[in-house]
Scaffold this motif. Structure first.
Motif, PDB file in Angstrom:
ATOM      1  N   ILE A  40       2.017  -4.800   1.871  1.00  0.00           N
ATOM      2  CA  ILE A  40       2.129  -3.847   0.770  1.00  0.00           C
ATOM      3  C   ILE A  40       2.903  -4.454  -0.396  1.00  0.00           C
ATOM      4  CG2 ILE A  40       3.183  -1.658   0.085  1.00  0.00           C
ATOM      5  CD1 ILE A  40       2.523  -0.645   2.932  1.00  0.00           C
ATOM      6  N   LEU A  43       0.744  -7.082  -2.135  1.00  0.00           N
ATOM      7  CA  LEU A  43      -0.323  -6.477  -2.938  1.00  0.00           C
ATOM      8  C   LEU A  43       0.237  -5.875  -4.220  1.00  0.00           C
ATOM      9  CD1 LEU A  43      -3.392  -6.028  -2.759  1.00  0.00           C
ATOM     10  CD2 LEU A  43      -2.928  -3.772  -1.813  1.00  0.00           C
ATOM     11  N   VAL A  52      -8.962  -8.272   1.689  1.00  0.00           N
ATOM     12  CA  VAL A  52      -7.959  -8.300   2.750  1.00  0.00           C
ATOM     13  C   VAL A  52      -8.634  -8.584   4.080  1.00  0.00           C
ATOM     14  CG1 VAL A  52      -6.265  -6.939   4.046  1.00  0.00           C
ATOM     15  CG2 VAL A  52      -6.462  -6.646   1.562  1.00  0.00           C
ATOM     16  N   LEU A  70      -3.316   0.479   1.624  1.00  0.00           N
ATOM     17  CA  LEU A  70      -3.816  -0.629   0.804  1.00  0.00           C
ATOM     18  C   LEU A  70      -4.863  -0.141  -0.189  1.00  0.00           C
ATOM     19  CD1 LEU A  70      -4.180  -3.415   3.537  1.00  0.00           C
ATOM     20  CD2 LEU A  70      -2.342  -3.159   1.853  1.00  0.00           C
TER      21      LEU A  70
END
Length: 215
Positions: A40, A43, A52, A70
């Motif tokens: 997390i 990202l 991913v 996500l």
């Protein structure tokens, strides 16, 4: 270069997968992390990540919860789940949470190649991943639609599951038939389509519209 977030808490598997992907698709920029929380944070800090590859079970946050998180952070992100789980419900839950594919960790490199294509990587990379399709003597591309029409309904079912990245054992469980029967169907599929392996068979299926509108 396409940036891919790789999430797996087992260092040896993570490093081995990175080496495999580097060989199969050297244009990918792999960003490895070991946990859901680390994923997390990565990202949130990297706007260039569009794909991913993640384990389903992680020590902190994982499974459908991580998939949903996500996708909230990056709408449209393409996620491939790789797991050692034999539970078909895990696959169903992952797909319902937004995964583009679910691949067992025992899958071979050809299945991984097909799964990478399944998460719809950019066209330039897609062309790199795509193996050449067979071309008949007259020099024109094979008519994939005509080839697919020669498959039996059951062979079509098996091929669709192959396109989902399922291993023979998973296809066997899904269809309720013996794994030996699945292998027989796959042998017949490859012979009918005139291709040497599963990867090329899945590309014939995709280009011929077996999974939807032909591309």
């Amino acid at each position: 270069m396409t940036a891919v977030l790789l999430i797996d808490d087992h260092a040896m598997f993570r490093e081995g997968l990175m080496l495999t992907i580097a060989h199969l698709a050297p244009t990918l920029d792999i960003c490895p992390v070991a946990s859901g929380n680390e994923a997390i944070a990565t990202l949130e800090s990297r706007s260039d990540i569009s794909c991913v590859i993640m384990d389903y079970y992680l020590p902190d946050i994982g499974g459908s919860a991580l998939l949903k998180r996500l996708r909230q952070l990056r709408p449209g992100i393409r996620i491939l789940v790789m797991s050692a789980s034999e539970d078909p419900q895990d696959r169903d839950r992952a797909m319902m949470a937004g995964a583009r594919g679910f691949l067992h960790k025992s899958a071979n490199s050809q299945s991984l190649l097909s799964a990478l294509a399944q998460i719809q990587l950019p066209q330039s990379l897609d062309a790199h991943l795509r193996p050449p399709l067979p071309t008949p003597a007259h020099g024109h591309p094979t008519d994939e639609v005509a080839l697919l029409s020669e498959l039996t309904p059951r062979q079509g079912d098996v091929l669709r599951l192959m396109c989902d990245g399922m291993a023979n054992r998973e296809i066997s469980a899904h269809l309720g038939v013996a794994e030996k029967t699945v292998k027989t169907h796959i042998t017949a599929i490859l012979a009918t389509l005139g291709v040497p392996n599963r990867t090329q068979a899945t590309w014939v299926a995709r280009r011929g519209g077996l999974l939807g509108k032909p591309k």
